[in-house]
Design an enzyme around this catalytic site. Sequence first.
Site, PDB file in Angstrom:
ATOM      1  N   ALA A 181       0.827  -1.206   0.000  1.00 22.25           N
ATOM      2  CA  ALA A 181       0.000   0.000   0.000  1.00 22.25           C
ATOM      3  C   ALA A 181       0.861   1.256   0.000  1.00 22.25           C
ATOM      4  O   ALA A 181       1.299   1.716   1.060  1.00 22.25           O
ATOM      5  CB  ALA A 181      -0.951  -0.011   1.198  1.00 22.25           C
ATOM      6  N   GLU A 185      10.541  -4.976  -8.891  1.00 20.00           N
ATOM      7  CA  GLU A 185       9.157  -4.752  -9.298  1.00 20.00           C
ATOM      8  C   GLU A 185       9.086  -4.422 -10.785  1.00 20.00           C
ATOM      9  O   GLU A 185       8.233  -4.950 -11.517  1.00 20.00           O
ATOM     10  CB  GLU A 185       8.563  -3.612  -8.476  1.00 20.00           C
ATOM     11  CG  GLU A 185       7.113  -3.316  -8.819  1.00 20.00           C
ATOM     12  CD  GLU A 185       6.495  -2.244  -7.923  1.00 20.00           C
ATOM     13  OE1 GLU A 185       5.315  -1.918  -8.141  1.00 20.00           O
ATOM     14  OE2 GLU A 185       7.192  -1.752  -7.013  1.00 20.00           O
ATOM     15  N   THR A 195       0.332   3.811  -3.072  1.00 18.84           N
ATOM     16  CA  THR A 195      -0.412   4.815  -3.823  1.00 18.84           C
ATOM     17  C   THR A 195      -1.586   5.378  -3.033  1.00 18.84           C
ATOM     18  O   THR A 195      -2.320   4.642  -2.378  1.00 18.84           O
ATOM     19  CB  THR A 195      -0.927   4.216  -5.147  1.00 18.84           C
ATOM     20  OG1 THR A 195       0.179   3.705  -5.883  1.00 18.84           O
ATOM     21  CG2 THR A 195      -1.646   5.257  -5.979  1.00 18.84           C
ATOM     22  N   ALA A 218      10.349  12.984   1.927  1.00 24.62           N
ATOM     23  CA  ALA A 218      10.663  11.575   1.676  1.00 24.62           C
ATOM     24  C   ALA A 218      11.397  10.942   2.847  1.00 24.62           C
ATOM     25  O   ALA A 218      11.282   9.733   3.082  1.00 24.62           O
ATOM     26  CB  ALA A 218      11.490  11.447   0.404  1.00 24.62           C
ATOM     27  N   PRO A 257      -4.836   8.649  -3.169  1.00 25.34           N
ATOM     28  CA  PRO A 257      -5.604   9.462  -4.120  1.00 25.34           C
ATOM     29  C   PRO A 257      -4.829  10.676  -4.636  1.00 25.34           C
ATOM     30  O   PRO A 257      -5.005  11.078  -5.780  1.00 25.34           O
ATOM     31  CB  PRO A 257      -6.830   9.884  -3.297  1.00 25.34           C
ATOM     32  CG  PRO A 257      -7.021   8.759  -2.321  1.00 25.34           C
ATOM     33  CD  PRO A 257      -5.631   8.313  -1.967  1.00 25.34           C
ATOM     34  N   GLY A 258      -3.955  11.234  -3.806  1.00 24.60           N
ATOM     35  CA  GLY A 258      -3.195  12.409  -4.226  1.00 24.60           C
ATOM     36  C   GLY A 258      -1.726  12.155  -4.438  1.00 24.60           C
ATOM     37  O   GLY A 258      -0.940  13.104  -4.594  1.00 24.60           O
ATOM     38  N   THR A 293      -3.476  -3.541  -5.318  1.00 23.15           N
ATOM     39  CA  THR A 293      -3.620  -4.910  -5.807  1.00 23.15           C
ATOM     40  C   THR A 293      -3.646  -5.880  -4.625  1.00 23.15           C
ATOM     41  O   THR A 293      -2.856  -5.756  -3.692  1.00 23.15           O
ATOM     42  CB  THR A 293      -2.468  -5.266  -6.755  1.00 23.15           C
ATOM     43  OG1 THR A 293      -2.504  -4.374  -7.875  1.00 23.15           O
ATOM     44  CG2 THR A 293      -2.584  -6.694  -7.258  1.00 23.15           C
ATOM     45  N   PHE A 330      -6.013   1.971  -5.382  1.00 28.95           N
ATOM     46  CA  PHE A 330      -5.481   1.102  -6.434  1.00 28.95           C
ATOM     47  C   PHE A 330      -4.559   0.029  -5.868  1.00 28.95           C
ATOM     48  O   PHE A 330      -3.499  -0.272  -6.446  1.00 28.95           O
ATOM     49  CB  PHE A 330      -4.736   1.911  -7.514  1.00 28.95           C
ATOM     50  CG  PHE A 330      -5.542   3.025  -8.116  1.00 28.95           C
ATOM     51  CD1 PHE A 330      -6.865   2.831  -8.467  1.00 28.95           C
ATOM     52  CD2 PHE A 330      -4.970   4.274  -8.339  1.00 28.95           C
ATOM     53  CE1 PHE A 330      -7.618   3.868  -9.028  1.00 28.95           C
ATOM     54  CE2 PHE A 330      -5.707   5.308  -8.906  1.00 28.95           C
ATOM     55  CZ  PHE A 330      -7.040   5.106  -9.253  1.00 28.95           C
TER      56      PHE A 330
END
Length: 381
Positions: free
Chosen positions: A125, A243, A127, A179, A129-130, A159, A157
């Site tokens: 997890a 990935e 991603t 970051a 919405p912004g 998976t 989003f």
Amino acid sequence: MSSQSHEELNLFRDMVLRFLEQEVTPHYERWEKDHMMPRAMWNTLGAAGLLLVDMPEKYGTAGTSFDVSQMIQEEMCRLGFMSLDTGYNIHANICAPYILKLGTEAQKDKWLPPMATGDVVAALAMTEPGAGSDVAGIRTSARKDGDDYIINGSKIFITNGIHADLVIVAAKTDTNAGAKGISLFLVDASLPGFAKGKKIEKMGQHSSDTAELFFEDMRVSKDCMLGEEGKGFIHMMQELPRERLGCAVAAVGHAQGALEITAEYVRERKAFGTTVSQFQNTRFKLAQCKTEIEMCRALVEKYTENYQNNTMTVDEAAMVKLATTEMQVRVVNECLQLFGGYGYTDEYVISRFYRDARIQTIYAGTSEIMKEVIARGVLGR
């Protein structure tokens, strides 16, 4: 990292193909129509020894090499099972390595064995919405409270989000540090304060489980932190090459599958008194597709070797993802065109290949972000 011999890899390939033929082919169309793969399929994959294949055997895995992991993905995609592969890739080839490389012994002992059997399904997890490709822009927070952290926020989003039993969550432990304030947490999906939204319906990969996740005052112990506090962004960047290599091998396999079903179709389809395969345009289009696939396959093989030697760079991961996924979209598009009007119908599987391919240039970093990463390597900034 060790590699399997050509003979060993072919033996594994035969086993994987038999499994897919018996356990997936008869049911896949139903899953796509239902817009969900059944949860029990994860246990079926685990019982066949196909989950976490290149993790250490002590966790109940097959203990094979990275080559086998990549081959499984390629064959799933070649046969048109890209929805299955997307969830498989997140669980076995992304989440599991995160835990193996960053986890404590207790964390690895707790999560890797049930992930290998399919009793635990894992999701990643990041991603929101912004905040998509801009991972540093995430807003989900993890506030220290004694020996615990209180997580608040949402992800989108994701998976495996509906079936997930374990979620690796990226959250800000220092909301003022950009970051450098991101940390990772191993979140048990049964914890209070954790909620799953309804399944997100997508243009393609219909049976792939994609969801929005919510965290409301969810309390996790400090033992749930994965890796070092404040090093989450670095940890994520270190795992991105694998990935993106997974996306690349999926792209090559999927494009190869599209080419194979198209070649079969044009040999049988007749127009103007001859088979479509006899038209020069058809032959030239297929020749171009084959050449593009093989060029990308060579690039994947080159960078896979670098990855196994621990020399693969961020630039190389971006290049292989950019080249292969853009190729995949082009090739599948050309193949669908050769089916004519039939290619636009659900009766022919090429339409699913087309829908499923489109996301590849978006997730795991968009093509535009890949170009920016590559450009920075070229220009030194």
